[in-house]
Design a protein around this motif. Sequence first.
Motif, PDB file in Angstrom:
ATOM      1  N   ASN A   9       0.818  -1.220   0.000  1.00 48.10           N
ATOM      2  CA  ASN A   9       0.000   0.000   0.000  1.00 48.10           C
ATOM      3  C   ASN A   9       0.857   1.279   0.000  1.00 48.10           C
ATOM      4  O   ASN A   9       0.590   2.230   0.746  1.00 48.10           O
ATOM      5  CB  ASN A   9      -0.940   0.008   1.209  1.00 48.10           C
ATOM      6  N   LEU A  10       1.889   1.303  -0.832  1.00 49.07           N
ATOM      7  CA  LEU A  10       2.806   2.437  -0.885  1.00 49.07           C
ATOM      8  C   LEU A  10       2.101   3.673  -1.442  1.00 49.07           C
ATOM      9  O   LEU A  10       1.456   3.626  -2.492  1.00 49.07           O
ATOM     10  CB  LEU A  10       4.014   2.092  -1.762  1.00 49.07           C
ATOM     11  N   GLN A  11       2.275   4.790  -0.739  1.00 46.49           N
ATOM     12  CA  GLN A  11       1.742   6.072  -1.184  1.00 46.49           C
ATOM     13  C   GLN A  11       2.847   7.121  -1.122  1.00 46.49           C
ATOM     14  O   GLN A  11       3.498   7.275  -0.086  1.00 46.49           O
ATOM     15  CB  GLN A  11       0.560   6.510  -0.310  1.00 46.49           C
ATOM     16  N   VAL A  12       3.056   7.815  -2.235  1.00 46.22           N
ATOM     17  CA  VAL A  12       4.084   8.848  -2.311  1.00 46.22           C
ATOM     18  C   VAL A  12       3.449  10.141  -2.800  1.00 46.22           C
ATOM     19  O   VAL A  12       2.758  10.150  -3.828  1.00 46.22           O
ATOM     20  CB  VAL A  12       5.234   8.439  -3.263  1.00 46.22           C
ATOM     21  N   GLN A  13       3.694  11.215  -2.068  1.00 44.41           N
ATOM     22  CA  GLN A  13       3.114  12.512  -2.419  1.00 44.41           C
ATOM     23  C   GLN A  13       4.202  13.551  -2.695  1.00 44.41           C
ATOM     24  O   GLN A  13       5.277  13.510  -2.092  1.00 44.41           O
ATOM     25  CB  GLN A  13       2.203  13.019  -1.293  1.00 44.41           C
ATOM     26  N   PHE A  14       3.891  14.477  -3.611  1.00 42.42           N
ATOM     27  CA  PHE A  14       4.783  15.583  -3.942  1.00 42.42           C
ATOM     28  C   PHE A  14       4.109  16.905  -3.602  1.00 42.42           C
ATOM     29  O   PHE A  14       2.931  17.102  -3.937  1.00 42.42           O
ATOM     30  CB  PHE A  14       5.147  15.563  -5.434  1.00 42.42           C
ATOM     31  N   GLN A  15       4.849  17.775  -2.958  1.00 46.48           N
ATOM     32  CA  GLN A  15       4.345  19.115  -2.678  1.00 46.48           C
ATOM     33  C   GLN A  15       4.685  20.014  -3.860  1.00 46.48           C
ATOM     34  O   GLN A  15       5.855  20.182  -4.217  1.00 46.48           O
ATOM     35  CB  GLN A  15       4.987  19.672  -1.395  1.00 46.48           C
ATOM     36  N   THR A  16       3.680  20.595  -4.500  1.00 49.72           N
ATOM     37  CA  THR A  16       3.881  21.477  -5.642  1.00 49.72           C
ATOM     38  C   THR A  16       3.253  22.846  -5.363  1.00 49.72           C
ATOM     39  O   THR A  16       2.576  23.037  -4.353  1.00 49.72           O
ATOM     40  CB  THR A  16       3.253  20.881  -6.916  1.00 49.72           C
ATOM     41  N   LYS A  18       0.821  24.006  -6.845  1.00 49.67           N
ATOM     42  CA  LYS A  18      -0.631  23.873  -6.948  1.00 49.67           C
ATOM     43  C   LYS A  18      -1.230  23.045  -5.814  1.00 49.67           C
ATOM     44  O   LYS A  18      -2.442  22.873  -5.730  1.00 49.67           O
ATOM     45  CB  LYS A  18      -0.997  23.226  -8.294  1.00 49.67           C
ATOM     46  N   GLY A  19      -0.374  22.516  -4.947  1.00 54.35           N
ATOM     47  CA  GLY A  19      -0.866  21.687  -3.846  1.00 54.35           C
ATOM     48  C   GLY A  19      -0.147  20.350  -3.779  1.00 54.35           C
ATOM     49  O   GLY A  19       0.942  20.190  -4.344  1.00 54.35           O
ATOM     50  N   ALA A 230      -0.903   5.683 -14.011  1.00 53.98           N
ATOM     51  CA  ALA A 230      -1.191   6.914 -13.271  1.00 53.98           C
ATOM     52  C   ALA A 230      -1.027   6.720 -11.771  1.00 53.98           C
ATOM     53  O   ALA A 230      -1.850   7.179 -10.975  1.00 53.98           O
ATOM     54  CB  ALA A 230      -2.592   7.417 -13.608  1.00 53.98           C
ATOM     55  N   GLY A 231       0.038   6.027 -11.388  1.00 53.66           N
ATOM     56  CA  GLY A 231       0.348   5.842  -9.972  1.00 53.66           C
ATOM     57  C   GLY A 231      -0.384   4.720  -9.282  1.00 53.66           C
ATOM     58  O   GLY A 231      -0.179   4.483  -8.082  1.00 53.66           O
ATOM     59  N   PRO A 278      -0.817  14.663 -12.753  1.00 56.99           N
ATOM     60  CA  PRO A 278      -0.960  14.370 -11.322  1.00 56.99           C
ATOM     61  C   PRO A 278      -1.986  15.240 -10.603  1.00 56.99           C
ATOM     62  O   PRO A 278      -2.597  14.810  -9.625  1.00 56.99           O
ATOM     63  CB  PRO A 278       0.451  14.624 -10.772  1.00 56.99           C
ATOM     64  N   ASP A 279      -2.188  16.479 -11.099  1.00 62.56           N
ATOM     65  CA  ASP A 279      -3.134  17.378 -10.440  1.00 62.56           C
ATOM     66  C   ASP A 279      -4.512  17.372 -11.102  1.00 62.56           C
ATOM     67  O   ASP A 279      -5.358  18.218 -10.811  1.00 62.56           O
ATOM     68  CB  ASP A 279      -2.585  18.807 -10.424  1.00 62.56           C
TER      69      ASP A 279
END
Length: 322
Positions: A9-16, A18-19, A230-231, A278-279
């Motif tokens: 259940n890997l989840q990776v997030q990027f701060q951009t 736009k959020g 798409a992830g 991604p957004d």
Amino acid sequence: MASLLSVENLQVQFQTKKGVNTAVDGVSFSIEKGRILGIVGESGCGKSVTSMSILQLLGSNARISGGSIKLDGKELVGLPEKEMCKIRGNDIAMIFQDPMTALNPTLTIGNQLMEPIMLHQNCNKKEAWTRAVDVLKRVGIAAPEKRMKEYPHQLSGGMRQRVMIAMAVSCEPRLLIADEPTTALDVTIQAQILELMCELREKMGTAIMLITHDMGVVAETADDVLVLYAGKAVEYGSIEDIFERPKHPYTQGLLNSIPRLDEDVEMLNTIEGTVPAPDAMPSGCRFAPRCPYGNPRCMTEKPGVYHAENSLVSCFRYGGEK
């Protein structure tokens, strides 16, 4: 057999600007010792982000927001950097897709090969030199003593890639991550590199995570296949199940897009549309806007992961409701 690498259940997030964007969302897979897992999908589907997460080499604007990554039962998520440094290059090694940018142009091949050996294997300079020469021989480089004194720009593309493989296997890692290892190489060199990786797997028992967009490469080398879109993981199964009995419409589209010698080139199939940004991810199934079987439910609800014969598939067509 127990898994060498287990990702849950890997989840990776990027701060951009736009959020927050989720680049990898709930991906799970495992690799056993001595097996090759092929991870496939179009550019932007999360393949490289997944590999960088395993090595804890994400950029400063990225973080693992959920899930677990275990190497032989040891949790890597949250492990101190000092501990990860002992694992990188020793237990887990990586072959990057562009050896010209991965190799340091100001250092000789010998210096770059000897560094991880001296760092992880507690060798002096003389022992590291001998071991580096030996590993160059193992990856098929002629006159290794001469190559040790040369710089990356003096080698051909195929030879540089062999040097990258030599660096990766010099400490005999348990897991080798190969990120597009045959990109930009001609067909003959591609075949040699893939054959070399399979030989190393056979001789050393190394597990390999092969990241590629080339289904032909996967067909030649992999034991198991994970299809990302798409992830998200959309299908996961053995090489036989994926290639002979593909379930997910995206997997079917990838396989149908492979050129065949017995078909007219004008009849080449394509997958309409593009991977969503991604957004701007769809609220339901991420593949729904491109799917030939998409329906209103697919547009609004996220499919779960369902068992279909021996594969795991994220598609409502296999969830008991069409």
